[in-house]
Design an enzyme around this catalytic site. Structure first.
Site, PDB file in Angstrom:
ATOM      1  N   SER A  25       0.800  -1.222   0.000  1.00 49.78           N
ATOM      2  CA  SER A  25       0.000   0.000   0.000  1.00 49.78           C
ATOM      3  C   SER A  25       0.837   1.279   0.000  1.00 49.78           C
ATOM      4  O   SER A  25       0.396   2.300  -0.533  1.00 49.78           O
ATOM      5  CB  SER A  25      -0.977   0.009   1.180  1.00 49.78           C
ATOM      6  OG  SER A  25      -0.323  -0.342   2.372  1.00 49.78           O
ATOM      7  N   HIS A  57       1.551   4.708   4.180  1.00 52.47           N
ATOM      8  CA  HIS A  57       0.658   5.297   3.182  1.00 52.47           C
ATOM      9  C   HIS A  57       1.018   6.758   2.933  1.00 52.47           C
ATOM     10  O   HIS A  57       1.154   7.192   1.778  1.00 52.47           O
ATOM     11  CB  HIS A  57      -0.789   5.236   3.653  1.00 52.47           C
ATOM     12  CG  HIS A  57      -1.332   3.846   3.731  1.00 52.47           C
ATOM     13  ND1 HIS A  57      -2.638   3.572   4.108  1.00 52.47           N
ATOM     14  CD2 HIS A  57      -0.761   2.639   3.492  1.00 52.47           C
ATOM     15  CE1 HIS A  57      -2.839   2.274   4.094  1.00 52.47           C
ATOM     16  NE2 HIS A  57      -1.714   1.686   3.727  1.00 52.47           N
TER      17      HIS A  57
END
Length: 278
Positions: free
Chosen positions: A206, A259
């Site tokens: 991610s 992230h």
């Protein structure tokens, strides 16, 4: 010719297009990476088309819209085309990306599959981030390989599909080297951030996905007409998902700093490439 409206779903675009055709309003459907645009061919019919659009958006399930598709034969045609797409799923997968896109995708699947078969501990020990400092630079792969680790089906499906979609665009339009640099830069940056700000127990693609999100969005913004881009609506959705992770209301554990730093890495790389005209 004028763009009347952009639909996210082909079925809605086709239904409205068929309805316009039943009203003798000449139009075509033009497909982009993320949308299906209704193009009006005759400018003189634009006002009537806009009026029909308002009514359609207010109630797209009305029987008259479905009837238009049946009468035009589009439902049968689309069913055939979707069946054809299903039969060529592997071909479509291969064509969308290249060597880097497919390699990362397959490595993630193989590692996840191995973990599900009971090999989690040995796999985790090989690919996880460093547990202690100072770092053993003879094992420098650990700066990157946590990106290949996933801990649930939802986790790997979300990450791998976004990687395939955005990574495939970058590789096809800008080449293997650009995607490889983006992968390495965002993976290392996001993994280091998560380690120093939270700890060594994390994994997932991610951070790289958010690197791609930031890169595609800003690159498209700074280079109008570029085929590497991300719609503002999609960028806002993924940014909102990132914010929800920091608020800590999501039902899963999220590597928030991976992230965030991955996103920043993508933005930095997009700005640098744009300024250098790369």
């Amino acid at each position: 010719m004028t763009v009347l409206h952009s639909f996210e779903h082909l079925r809605l675009a086709q239904a409205f297009s068929d309805y316009l055709n039943s009203k003798k309003i000449n139009n075509i459907i033009q497909q982009s990476e993320f949308h299906h645009q209704i193009i009006i061919k005759d400018q003189a019919q634009l006002i009537q088309a806009e009026s029909e659009l308002v009514q359609f958006l207010a109630n797209p399930t009305k029987s008259e819209y479905l009837s238009a598709s049946w009468e035009s034969g589009s439902i049968e045609k689309n069913s055939t085309s979707f069946a054809y797409a299903d039969s060529n799923l592997l071909s479509n997968f291969k064509q969308h990306g290249g060597l880097i896109t497919h390699s990362v995708f397959i490595i993630c699947l193989l590692i996840y599959g191995g973990s599900e078969l009971g090999f989690f501990n040995p796999i985790n020990s090989i690919f996880s981030f460093f547990r202690t400092q100072p770092f053993d630079y003879l094992q420098s792969w650990r700066f990157i390989t946590p990106a290949f680790l996933h801990f649930s089906l939802l986790h790997i499906v979300f990450n791998s599909l976004w990687w395939w979609q955005l990574g495939g665009i970058v590789e096809k339009k800008q080449g293997k080297q650009r995607l490889l640099i983006l992968f390495l830069f965002s993976a290392i940056a996001s993994n280091l951030a998560q380690y120093f700000l939270v700890g060594p127990y994390f994994g997932g693609l991610s951070g790289v996905v958010y690197g791609l999100v930031g890169y595609c969005w800003l690159y498209g913004l700074m280079n109008k007409g570029s085929q590497v881009h991300l719609p503002n609506s999609m960028f806002a959705f993924l940014l909102g998902w990132l914010v929800l992770g920091f608020i800590d209301i999501l039902p899963v554990n999220v590597a928030n700093y991976a992230h965030l730093v991955g996103l920043l890495a993508g933005l930095v790389l997009a700005a640098a490439c744009s300024k250098l005209k790369l």
